[in-house]
Enzyme design. Sequence first.
Site, short mmCIF file in Angstrom:
data_model
loop_
_atom_site.label_atom_id
_atom_site.label_comp_id
_atom_site.label_asym_id
_atom_site.label_seq_id
_atom_site.Cartn_x
_atom_site.Cartn_y
_atom_site.Cartn_z
N HIS A 157 0.92 -1.21 -0.13
CA HIS A 157 0.22 -0.54 -0.21
C HIS A 157 1.18 1.25 0.10
O HIS A 157 2.09 0.97 0.45
CB HIS A 157 -0.43 -0.14 1.12
CG HIS A 157 -2.03 0.78 1.02
ND1 HIS A 157 -1.79 2.28 1.39
CD2 HIS A 157 -3.30 1.21 1.08
CE1 HIS A 157 -2.89 2.56 1.75
NE2 HIS A 157 -3.75 1.99 1.51
N LYS A 175 -10.58 -0.32 10.06
CA LYS A 175 -10.50 -1.20 9.24
C LYS A 175 -10.84 -2.21 10.21
O LYS A 175 -10.66 -3.65 10.05
CB LYS A 175 -8.82 -1.92 8.04
CG LYS A 175 -9.11 -0.76 7.29
CD LYS A 175 -7.90 -1.09 7.28
CE LYS A 175 -6.88 0.20 6.06
NZ LYS A 175 -7.79 0.51 4.89
N CYS A 232 -4.65 2.68 -3.68
CA CYS A 232 -3.06 3.21 -3.11
C CYS A 232 -2.02 2.00 -3.45
O CYS A 232 -1.37 2.10 -2.36
CB CYS A 232 -3.87 3.38 -1.62
SG CYS A 232 -4.73 4.60 -1.64
N GLN A 280 -4.45 -5.16 7.17
CA GLN A 280 -5.30 -5.90 6.41
C GLN A 280 -5.44 -7.46 6.89
O GLN A 280 -5.43 -8.19 6.55
CB GLN A 280 -5.32 -6.34 4.74
CG GLN A 280 -4.94 -4.73 4.10
CD GLN A 280 -6.27 -3.94 3.79
OE1 GLN A 280 -7.63 -5.26 4.53
NE2 GLN A 280 -6.52 -3.02 3.90
N ASP A 306 3.51 -4.02 8.29
CA ASP A 306 2.38 -3.49 7.83
C ASP A 306 0.60 -4.27 8.56
O ASP A 306 0.59 -5.30 7.23
CB ASP A 306 1.90 -3.02 6.73
CG ASP A 306 0.69 -2.72 6.43
OD1 ASP A 306 -0.76 -2.48 6.97
OD2 ASP A 306 0.35 -1.78 4.79
#
Lengths: 440, 165
Positions: free
Chosen positions: A151, A255, A395, A229, A226
């Site tokens: 991302h 999220k 993104c 997600q 990261d």
Amino acid sequence: MTWGRQAAEPFGTEELARIRADFPLLARTVREDRPLVYLDSGATSQKPRVVLDAEREFYERHNAAVHRGAHQLAEEATEAFEGARETVARFLGADAGQVVFTKNGTEGLNLLAYAFSNAAAPGALDGVDEEWADRLRLGPGDEVVVTEMEHHANLVPWQELCRRTGATLRWVGVTDDGYLQDPSAVVGERTKVVAVTHVSNVLGTHVDLAPVVAAARAVGALVFVDACQSAPHLDITGLTTPESGVDALVFTGHKTLGPSGVGVLWARRRLLEAMPPFLTGGSMIEVVRMEGSTWAPPPQKFEAGVPMAAQAVGLAAALDYLTALGMDRVEAHDQSLVRHALAVLAERPWVRVLGPTDPADRVGAVSFVVDGIHPHDVGQVLDDAGVAVRTGHHCAWPLHRRLRVPASTRASFSVYTTPEEIDAFAAALDRAPQIFGVAG
Amino acid sequence: MDLYGELILDHARRPQHAGLREPYDVEVNHVNPTCGDEISLRVHLVEGPDGAGPVLQDVSYDALGCSISVASASVLAEECLGRPLADTLTTYRHLHAMLTSKGTDPGDPEQVGDGVAFAGVARYPARVKCALLPWSAYLDALARAGADISSASTSTPSAPTMEER
């Protein structure tokens, strides 16, 4: 973590109905009274009532500035905020002292990136032992490694860090079917940082971190993950164990069924101690004189200003909600949705799914293109039927360039997503070839 | 659905006057960073008769994007090609007013020609930017070519984008 996958069952019809009743927004209609089919949870999830209640309760009963004030409300607010930190720590299987609240995932990644350029300032590493000081010194000849599926939030801050320091940015490529290429081909003696996503926000690829960590460890590079997600769908406690090899991770509240305006950075204690602060000001100081200041110990060192207490409390409620559902079942539910989505799209040969075809390697999302119809137009046709998806490059522009598509359409899921919604999405999708007169 | 009228679909399938041509004064490249729509656009201006101001001798383009942005480029070329520059700016002003009216301005066919097909776009804020992309490129190209585009100024703020993390 995959050990829960075999044991846990996805949510049944009645359970799903109960879960959905916890999310007030899901009851609304859109576009002239069509039931909402929300398949954009990868962009932001909806929030259960317990999250909204927790925020409201904080404001109605306990609101005060955290870590300040000599009164009872200030005590209660501070207790609520620090209690939220402990909840986050439990969710991560970590200690509260390793949890920093940020405004979102992007800020957490910038906090990490800026530590290296701020470390170059005179005196910034005073008191830091030589091993860790060296890990934070970045300059010409050093390398930062990311991947082609990041991302923008885990790419641009590292590009900018390299621009500021003269270090070189390198990246691990992505295969045609959406897997990471061999990281050991890129990670080398000069690598000081490897920043990688746990799950691709476009392809849903569940990245195998083991070879990334092995390559980084072999050269003493730091590993940053990261987890924006993955945190909503997977048990990520495995990332914070002493043997994981991960030095820091970030995820975002909005999220993960929580409010916007709050995110989390977790990092190894020694890294937190060594890194210079990112934002400076109130709350994060130890002693302030006109000539200069010293810093509070972490995590306060990284939390300048009055923090987002209500949002932190809301996030804690969200994580408790997920924990009560059981992260093994949350993961099993996501797997069943991914399998179902891939199956219904496979029945449509005019749909080209991007990324891994094996659902076991996927989490949370399915992106696709329809040849001859731009994703914006696909998204519009779906929206007209009440189906909310994301279109564009999500993104992740370099990843789209790599896959040789200008943009894609993404359906993404959460704990409240039902198989019937995926069926409704597929039925609405069938209108696109009719409207645009391409073979369907 | 009212967004994709036959006129828009026709222009999107068969964009009029498409392709980059010579001669030209200026070429610009514009992108919509939220979705990756791209347009390259060239203008060629010639002086009109008797000091009547410049005429748009040619406008050529290469558009890659959704049906709305491609159709908009096609309509731009069809409506503006060969006309006095000042007239094309009047067309833009009317089209911009219609697109940013949230659906209250149905558009004047006398002023915007096939542009009336985009009246439905005004009800979808995220798509207004798609329709305006070729026009933004056109105005930029004119300005870079040294033309006076002050009569194109609109008081309406630009459309919101659909970007998020």
